[in-house]
Design a protein around this motif. Structure first.
Motif, PDB file in Angstrom:
ATOM      1  N   PHE A 193       0.821  -1.209   0.000  1.00  0.00           N
ATOM      2  CA  PHE A 193       0.000   0.000   0.000  1.00  0.00           C
ATOM      3  C   PHE A 193       0.853   1.258   0.000  1.00  0.00           C
ATOM      4  O   PHE A 193       0.428   2.307  -0.456  1.00  0.00           O
ATOM      5  N   TRP A 230     -13.238   5.962 -13.922  1.00  0.00           N
ATOM      6  CA  TRP A 230     -14.486   5.530 -13.279  1.00  0.00           C
ATOM      7  C   TRP A 230     -14.595   4.017 -13.264  1.00  0.00           C
ATOM      8  O   TRP A 230     -15.132   3.441 -12.325  1.00  0.00           O
ATOM      9  N   GLU A 251     -12.584   2.855 -10.471  1.00  0.00           N
ATOM     10  CA  GLU A 251     -13.256   3.165  -9.211  1.00  0.00           C
ATOM     11  C   GLU A 251     -14.291   2.097  -8.876  1.00  0.00           C
ATOM     12  O   GLU A 251     -14.394   1.652  -7.727  1.00  0.00           O
ATOM     13  N   THR A 283     -12.232  -1.340  -8.025  1.00  0.00           N
ATOM     14  CA  THR A 283     -11.339  -1.476  -6.883  1.00  0.00           C
ATOM     15  C   THR A 283     -11.748  -0.644  -5.680  1.00  0.00           C
ATOM     16  O   THR A 283     -11.262  -0.863  -4.588  1.00  0.00           O
ATOM     17  N   GLY A 284     -12.609   0.342  -5.889  1.00  0.00           N
ATOM     18  CA  GLY A 284     -12.984   1.194  -4.768  1.00  0.00           C
ATOM     19  C   GLY A 284     -12.256   2.505  -4.753  1.00  0.00           C
ATOM     20  O   GLY A 284     -12.437   3.305  -3.847  1.00  0.00           O
ATOM     21  N   ASN A 285     -11.384   2.745  -5.730  1.00  0.00           N
ATOM     22  CA  ASN A 285     -10.722   4.037  -5.809  1.00  0.00           C
ATOM     23  C   ASN A 285     -10.281   4.317  -7.241  1.00  0.00           C
ATOM     24  O   ASN A 285      -9.977   3.396  -7.981  1.00  0.00           O
ATOM     25  N   THR A 304      -5.523   4.796  -6.556  1.00  0.00           N
ATOM     26  CA  THR A 304      -4.815   3.865  -5.669  1.00  0.00           C
ATOM     27  C   THR A 304      -5.688   2.637  -5.509  1.00  0.00           C
ATOM     28  O   THR A 304      -6.563   2.581  -4.671  1.00  0.00           O
ATOM     29  N   TYR A 305      -5.420   1.652  -6.379  1.00  0.00           N
ATOM     30  CA  TYR A 305      -6.318   0.513  -6.490  1.00  0.00           C
ATOM     31  C   TYR A 305      -6.346  -0.348  -5.222  1.00  0.00           C
ATOM     32  O   TYR A 305      -7.365  -0.892  -4.882  1.00  0.00           O
ATOM     33  N   GLY A 306      -5.197  -0.477  -4.567  1.00  0.00           N
ATOM     34  CA  GLY A 306      -5.159  -1.292  -3.348  1.00  0.00           C
ATOM     35  C   GLY A 306      -5.555  -2.738  -3.599  1.00  0.00           C
ATOM     36  O   GLY A 306      -6.150  -3.370  -2.749  1.00  0.00           O
ATOM     37  N   ARG A 353      -9.519  -8.177  -4.284  1.00  0.00           N
ATOM     38  CA  ARG A 353     -10.895  -8.168  -4.776  1.00  0.00           C
ATOM     39  C   ARG A 353     -11.002  -8.965  -6.070  1.00  0.00           C
ATOM     40  O   ARG A 353     -10.064  -9.006  -6.854  1.00  0.00           O
TER      41      ARG A 353
END
Lengths: 563, 187
Positions: free
Chosen positions: A226, A304, A307, A310-312, A315-317, A326
């Motif tokens: 991260f 988008w 987003e 990955t939720g962002n 910064t895919y994480g 995920r």
């Protein structure tokens, strides 16, 4: 006999007593320990065998009473083999022979450890300060283990970097650290004779954050992905995947196939957004803002998409050591397919509209020319190298993640200038879309229901070396991990693609017009970060004022309640 | 030819229309699965410190102020919203909400504090038995952490080799000549 054994035998044969050990967990890596007197001999042997220099890694191996170590890594692209040679020196006489006289691309790697570890390199042509700030006290070497990670020496006012003398007959034009045409904090002292650039000196590393030191003292294995992701605002996923691969290689961890495919998809989505972003910036730098607006409009769809996946936005994480976090299920796969077809359509329309525009041709053709030989000499990577006729791509040459199961073309141009870079990057957008479609097909058919990550069982063995490459949008990124105790690596070294490419910029600038400086520097794609404020300009008086926080809040709340 | 290109360039915007959103005037909801501000459910939290031990940004702090009360502070000002805490929480007490409009000039607005009443183990006097392998062990729980909440500094996991005397030692390092001699310290 494989190429690896051939090399091993050759080195054993030639070095004799100076060869200490050779080992590797994987079949495509070779880690060699040699005596430090043999460093130059080994490196020149490898270069003669057709190696490409990657990077140098210095670290303090004090725990084992070994002193200071220097690792140089080399790539054999044709044989998909990576070789690392390591030599040790004692702390009281920390001296190595320099490789820079015959490998110019090693210059920065060695200068870095003059600063950070207090090493000396005999015969280094330009042993100036590179990484540390000008007022950093002498005698404190931040990467030494007895220096705490949060040491903050007081700053000094009157110390300045001593730039070289300009060549006779030319004058110096300073660019940066803050300059309208530079998007990153770096300083270029450009020597000009009239309009023509006669050379330049670079002083950078102004945003050095000490991430490697932090990882070696504070973070643990699964926290580093991260932080690695935040090394770069554009290719974050590249660094987290690269780090995870290096640790997995060092500890012999085999991750699930589905995770490898998901990593590949994320890397390619990142390439799409990065190429589109660069295309826009390149257009902006040559004053062709239609390209900027349209490329960034197309790119927003990718953001988008990321987003929702990955939720962002950026910064895919997604990556941890051992797999991904995920899943990409069928609904998400449909979303990807839908977005990609839109992007492909838009991109084709944009390409058709701009590719024959005179503005682009006149501003990029013949600009920033570097010959193929020079590109080899400077170890250029990525689209910058491929634009100079070098057929290299880590995705094909050093297959990682799921790239061994997908088909794609490596785009190569031979014009050697900014135009070539532009063509390569545009074509790679379509290749990336192709790769993602293939990956989605595999995920939907064969790899249903397989796990996403595996747990690391027991502590990672200490003292293992891992080396990993990932083809970032800008070129090959290299990570080196030496595992350590306390659930964290002893040394983690990151070499971003800009590191070798930027070293060649002075050569690219030579004999160009000063007006082309922004696009030449921009053609290697350095990072961008900018902050903006809201300013209101009164048209009648032309006076501008900055909105206060209260006014801004009031404004946004009022209008918001109306809609 | 280039004129034809210019005409094509003109047609692109007319085909796509306006793409700019009316944000912030018109709110844009985050997609499902968005990693926004993490929210702690104090009724579910068991105070295991898994989130604090695994936070890459070290932004979750923990301190036992007495035998029974454990305080957990989440200081959002440095949070990177990676969502690792929510992943690792064994009780699923942390959710990554969809709230992303977090700009503020007061740190307290985005700080969450939980006071947890902990039971004491009759045998060892601590909260959990560390001898037996359990879910808490996997989170590398440290039995007792002392984070200084006043300076927001983690002590539990700092450099093992770090000695306080070292900072004093660096004061005698040779410095650039134009520098005035001053002691080398940290904030």
């Amino acid at each position: 006999m494989s190429r690896k054994e051939e090399l091993l035998n050759l080195l054993k044969d030639k070095l004799r007593g100076k060869f200490l050990a050779g080992s590797s967990l994987e079949d495509k890596r070779l880690f060699i320990d040699i005596k430090k007197e043999a460093l130059v001999e080994t490196a020149s042997l490898l270069m003669k065998e057709g190696a490409r220099y990657q990077m140098g890694v210095g670290y303090e191996a004090k725990k084992n009473g070994q002193g200071l170590a220097m690792v140089h890594t080399f790539a054999f692209d044709a044989d998909s083999l990576l070789v690392a040679i390591r030599a040790l020196t004692t702390e009281d006489k920390p001296e190595f022979d320099s490789l820079t006289p015959f490998i110019p691309g090693a210059g920065w790697s060695e200068r870095e450890y003059i600063d950070l570890l207090g090493l000396h390199f005999k015969n280094h042509p330009n042993p100036k300060r590179l990484v540390l700030s000008d007022d950093w006290p002498e005698g404190i070497y931040p990467l030494r283990q007895d220096v705490p990670y949060d040491l903050m020496p007081p700053s000094a006012e009157e110390v300045a970097f001593r730039l070289d003398e300009a060549p006779p007959g030319s004058s110096i034009i300073p660019f940066g650290p803050f300059h309208a045409c530079l998007h990153e904090p770096a300083h270029f002292a450009v020597y000009v004779d009239g309009e023509e650039i006669k050379g330049c000196e670079y002083r950078g590393f102004m945003v050095h954050r000490g991430i490697e030191k932090l990882a070696a003292t504070e973070l643990t294995y699964n926290e580093i992905p991260f932080v690695a992701e935040r090394i770069c605002g554009i290719c974050g996923s590249v660094h987290s995947v690269n780090y995870a691969q290096a640790v997995e290689a060092a500890s012999g961890l085999k991750i699930p196939r589905r995770a490898e495919f998901i990593r590949t998809i994320m890397l390619e989505i990142e390439r799409l957004h990065s190429h589109l972003m660069w295309l826009g910036v390149a257009g902006h730098l040559i004053g062709f803002d239609t390209v900027f607006m349209q490329a960034w409009r197309i790119r927003e769809k990718i953001m988008w998409l990321a987003e929702s996946l990955t939720g962002n936005r950026k910064t895919y994480g997604m990556v941890i050591v051992g797999g991904v976090r995920r899943d990409i299920d069928l609904t998400k796969a449909d979303l990807i397919k839908k977005t990609l077809s839109e992007v492909e359509k838009d991109m084709l329309a944009l390409e058709k509209a701009i590719i024959k525009d005179k503005a682009i041709h006149r501003r990029t053709k013949g600009v920033g020319y570097l010959s193929r030989e020079k590109a080899v000499e400077w170890n250029l990577v990525g689209p910058v190298a491929r634009a100079r006729g070098l057929d290299m791509d880590a995705r094909r040459d050093h297959r990682y993640a799921a790239y061994d199961e997908v088909k794609f073309d490596v785009v190569v141009a031979d014009s050697g200038d900014v135009w070539g870079t532009l063509v390569v990057r545009i074509k790679e957008i379509y290749e990336a879309i192709k790769i993602i479609h293939q990956c989605l097909g595999k995920l939907a058919s064969e790899l249903q229901g397989s796990p996403l990550a595996i747990e690391i069982e027991g502590p990672v063995p200490a003292g293992q070396q891992g080396l990993s490459v990932v083809e970032a949008p800008r070129g090959e990124a290299v990570h080196y991990v030496l595992t350590g105790d306390d659930n964290r690596p002893e040394r983690w070294r990151v070499r971003a693609p800009t590191y070798p490419n930027l070293q060649a910029v002075p050569d690219m600038l030579l004999n160009n017009k000063l007006a082309d400086f922004p696009i030449i520097v921009g053609s290697i794609d350095p990072c961008i970060s900018c902050t903006d404020r809201v300013a209101v300009i009164d048209r009648k008086t032309a006076a501008d004022r900055i909105l206060s926080r209260q006014e801004l809040e009031k404004l946004s709340r009022e209008v918001r309640s109306k809609t | 030819m280039w004129l034809w290109n210019k005409i094509k360039q003109l047609t692109i915007p007319s085909r796509t229309g306006v793409v700019t959103l009316r944000y912030p005037y018109k709110p844009r909801p985050a997609p499902a699965g968005f990693r926004g501000q993490p929210v702690w459910d104090h009724t579910k939290c068991i105070g295991c410190a898994g989130c604090a031990s695994n936070c890459p940004a070290r932004t979750i702090f923990l301190r036992d102020i007495c035998q029974e009360i454990r305080i957990l502070i989440y200081d959002s000002s440095r949070c990177t919203y990676c969502g690792r805490c929510a992943d690792l929480c064994p009780e699923k007490a942390i959710t990554m909400s969809e709230n992303f409009e977090l700009a503020t000039d007061n740190r307290q607005d985005i700080t969450q504090t939980i006071e947890l009443f902990m039971m004491t183990c009759q045998r060892c006097g601590r909260c959990y038995d560390l001898e037996i392998k359990n879910a808490l062990d996997k989170l590398q729980m440290l039995g007792y952490r002392y984070d200084s909440l006043e300076v927001r500094k983690v002590i539990g996991q700092s450099t093992p080799e770090f000695e306080p005397e070292h900072l004093e030692k660096t004061a005698t390092y040779r410095r650039p000549e134009k520098l005035e001699k001053s002691s080398c310290g940290k904030d």
